[in-house]
Design a protein around this motif. Structure first.
Motif, PDB file in Angstrom:
ATOM      1  N   VAL A 127       0.857  -1.187   0.000  1.00  0.00           N
ATOM      2  CA  VAL A 127       0.000   0.000   0.000  1.00  0.00           C
ATOM      3  C   VAL A 127       0.891   1.234   0.000  1.00  0.00           C
ATOM      4  CG1 VAL A 127      -1.715   1.300   1.308  1.00  0.00           C
ATOM      5  CG2 VAL A 127      -1.881  -1.181   1.160  1.00  0.00           C
ATOM      6  N   ILE A 128       0.615   2.174  -0.924  1.00  0.00           N
ATOM      7  CA  ILE A 128       1.462   3.353  -1.092  1.00  0.00           C
ATOM      8  C   ILE A 128       0.585   4.595  -1.224  1.00  0.00           C
ATOM      9  CG2 ILE A 128       3.405   2.112  -2.126  1.00  0.00           C
ATOM     10  CD1 ILE A 128       2.385   2.931  -4.861  1.00  0.00           C
ATOM     11  N   ASN A 129       1.225   5.765  -1.154  1.00  0.00           N
ATOM     12  CA  ASN A 129       0.562   7.051  -1.376  1.00  0.00           C
ATOM     13  C   ASN A 129       1.595   8.040  -1.868  1.00  0.00           C
ATOM     14  OD1 ASN A 129       1.413   9.009   1.032  1.00  0.00           O
ATOM     15  ND2 ASN A 129       1.138   6.952   1.894  1.00  0.00           N
ATOM     16  N   LEU A 160      -0.038  12.056  -7.237  1.00  0.00           N
ATOM     17  CA  LEU A 160      -1.214  11.210  -7.055  1.00  0.00           C
ATOM     18  C   LEU A 160      -1.359  10.765  -5.600  1.00  0.00           C
ATOM     19  CD1 LEU A 160      -0.790   8.907 -10.190  1.00  0.00           C
ATOM     20  CD2 LEU A 160      -2.076  11.036 -10.023  1.00  0.00           C
ATOM     21  N   VAL A 161      -2.600  10.491  -5.192  1.00  0.00           N
ATOM     22  CA  VAL A 161      -2.945   9.869  -3.904  1.00  0.00           C
ATOM     23  C   VAL A 161      -2.384  10.698  -2.743  1.00  0.00           C
ATOM     24  CG1 VAL A 161      -3.067   7.681  -2.658  1.00  0.00           C
ATOM     25  CG2 VAL A 161      -2.732   7.659  -5.115  1.00  0.00           C
ATOM     26  N   ARG A 162      -2.996  11.871  -2.533  1.00  0.00           N
ATOM     27  CA  ARG A 162      -2.560  12.735  -1.438  1.00  0.00           C
ATOM     28  C   ARG A 162      -3.705  13.157  -0.525  1.00  0.00           C
ATOM     29  NH1 ARG A 162       1.100  17.216  -4.478  1.00  0.00           N
ATOM     30  NH2 ARG A 162      -0.926  18.249  -4.291  1.00  0.00           N
ATOM     31  N   SER A 163      -4.956  12.793  -0.843  1.00  0.00           N
ATOM     32  CA  SER A 163      -6.094  13.194  -0.021  1.00  0.00           C
ATOM     33  C   SER A 163      -6.230  12.281   1.198  1.00  0.00           C
ATOM     34  CB  SER A 163      -7.381  13.159  -0.849  1.00  0.00           C
ATOM     35  OG  SER A 163      -7.298  14.071  -1.931  1.00  0.00           O
ATOM     36  N   ALA A 164      -7.049  12.721   2.131  1.00  0.00           N
ATOM     37  CA  ALA A 164      -7.212  12.001   3.400  1.00  0.00           C
ATOM     38  C   ALA A 164      -7.807  10.621   3.166  1.00  0.00           C
ATOM     39  CB  ALA A 164      -8.108  12.798   4.333  1.00  0.00           C
ATOM     40  N   LEU A 212      -4.982   2.867  -8.358  1.00  0.00           N
ATOM     41  CA  LEU A 212      -5.262   4.094  -7.640  1.00  0.00           C
ATOM     42  C   LEU A 212      -6.530   3.959  -6.805  1.00  0.00           C
ATOM     43  CD1 LEU A 212      -4.408   6.634 -10.487  1.00  0.00           C
ATOM     44  CD2 LEU A 212      -2.896   5.687  -8.735  1.00  0.00           C
ATOM     45  N   GLN A 213      -6.838   5.014  -6.064  1.00  0.00           N
ATOM     46  CA  GLN A 213      -7.981   4.978  -5.162  1.00  0.00           C
ATOM     47  C   GLN A 213      -9.300   4.810  -5.917  1.00  0.00           C
ATOM     48  OE1 GLN A 213      -7.955   4.986  -1.869  1.00  0.00           O
ATOM     49  NE2 GLN A 213     -10.172   5.049  -1.609  1.00  0.00           N
ATOM     50  N   SER A 214      -9.408   5.354  -7.123  1.00  0.00           N
ATOM     51  CA  SER A 214     -10.634   5.246  -7.902  1.00  0.00           C
ATOM     52  C   SER A 214     -10.844   3.860  -8.478  1.00  0.00           C
ATOM     53  CB  SER A 214     -10.627   6.268  -9.040  1.00  0.00           C
ATOM     54  OG  SER A 214      -9.549   6.012  -9.932  1.00  0.00           O
TER      55      SER A 214
END
Length: 388
Positions: free
Chosen positions: A236-238, A250-254, A274-276
């Motif tokens: 799992v990454i962000n 990419l992927v910086r929201s709470a 990605l999150q979507s």
């Protein structure tokens, strides 16, 4: 007789005087006790949320996540810049971004999305940032060779990060001597198998197997920055960058996170989900942060009243059917009907599921050419199982 009675009464009053004086608290003690009683009467805590006793309509539905680990003071001023509000207007005074304006005065926190400086960094504290949904962490680099003003920085905090933790950036690769007892050549050989299983059998070199295990143990920690080529599948990454020399985009929201799905055999790209739900190709030389973004309960909060949203700088949003015909495609007419029109935005674009562009290989030239699989839509998004 009377004099002896008076003496006994005086002696009794003197002995009771310290007891009577203890029942009267000082002003400071009374103020503290009063505030404590008020806080306990007005607040009701649940498992993960803080709710308030409904003494006014504005706090009846107020629900905020419990975050006792957040720092209650001000940010480091040297790491902030002034935010000049425009009210959503451009240089000609025309509103280009609707529903913006007012709100409390804010300062922009300057975050380090590059993480170039190597070495261990101490997490000093976790802070609230009004400019983003996630929390931020104040870091102090332990490397004394770096100038003092560069040793302090803000980053996007990961889930579970607390004051006192230590994080490290491996953006430039594994440093020499990082693994005790192994040189850089053995570490480079171990990196070739980091995305697969640890080799087994008689052909496997015990030193190489141990190097792979040490690399994964010492680098795959929440908050560390690694190139995607060093991150095994399923991690799992962000805060993912799209360029080997660029910042995290990419992927910086709470509460959001991505996942490494697959490393291509040629060694140039890897597939990241990605999150979507979209899966796209990203260069293996790009960097990402291990873990999930903090403040995952941000979306389930309830502000309780419209004024609290105005404090955050948001103005009201008016429905299209409540406008005149000259102001919105849904406006005008009698009653609350949009006159049997398809739902569109104020500019006439189709909304509520209407596709407005063709992404992927079938779309315009060089449009989303890195997308391997589009995000799920419709029935697929509602719960249909997708093949990985």
């Amino acid at each position: 007789m009377l004099s002896s009675l008076r003496g006994s009464i005086s002696r009794t009053s003197q002995s009771l005087r310290p007891l009577l004086s203890r029942s009267y608290a000082s002003a400071a003690i009374w103020d503290n006790q009063k505030h404590h009683e008020a806080d306990s009467a007005f607040s009701r805590t649940e498992a993960i949320y803080k709710k308030y006793k409904p003494v006014s309509p504005g706090i009846r539905h107020l629900k905020m996540p419990l975050q006792p680990h957040l720092y209650k003071g001000r940010p480091v001023r040297q790491l902030t810049i002034a935010k000049r509000k425009k009210g959503g207007r451009n240089n000609q005074g025309i509103i280009t971004v609707r529903h913006r304006g007012g709100g409390h005065k804010q300062r922009i926190r300057v975050l380090d999305f590059m993480r170039k400086d190597p070495g261990l960094c101490d997490v000093i504290r976790i802070e609230y940032d009004p400019g983003r949904s996630a929390h931020i962490a104040l870091l102090h680099n332990q490397d004394t060779t770096i100038p003092e003003h560069r040793r302090w920085s803000y980053i996007v905090a990961t889930e579970g990060m607390r004051a006192g933790d230590r994080v490290q950036s491996f953006r430039g690769g594994i440093p020499v001597g990082f693994i005790p007892g192994f040189d850089e050549k053995i570490a480079d050989e171990a990196v070739k198998h980091i995305d697969g299983e640890i080799p087994k059998g008689a052909d496997a070199d015990s030193a190489e197997v141990l190097a792979i295990g040490l690399l994964r143990t010492m680098t795959l920690k929440s908050g560390n920055v690694l190139p995607l080529r060093l991150i095994p599948t399923g991690t799992v990454i962000n805060s993912i960058s799209l360029s080997s020399t660029g910042p995290a985009i990419l992927v910086r929201s709470a509460g959001t996170y991505g996942q490494v799905m697959y490393h291509e055999e040629d060694g140039r790209f890897c597939h990241v989900k990605l999150q979507s739900g979209e899966i796209r190709r990203v260069l293996r030389s790009c960097c990402a942060t291990i873990g999930k973004v903090s403040n995952h309960l941000w979306k389930t909060r309830n502000l309780g009243k419209a004024g609290r949203r105005r404090w955050l700088g948001w103005r009201p949003s008016v429905r299209g059917v409540a406008m005149n015909a000259c102001d919105h495609p849904h406006g005008g007419g009698r009653g609350k009907s949009k006159s049997n029109k398809h739902p569109v935005s104020i500019w006439g674009w189709g909304t509520k599921g209407t596709r407005t562009r063709k992404p992927g290989p079938t779309g315009p030239k060089n449009s989303n050419k890195m997308v391997v699989r589009e995000r799920p839509r419709g029935t697929e998004k509602k719960g249909a199982k997708t093949k990985i």
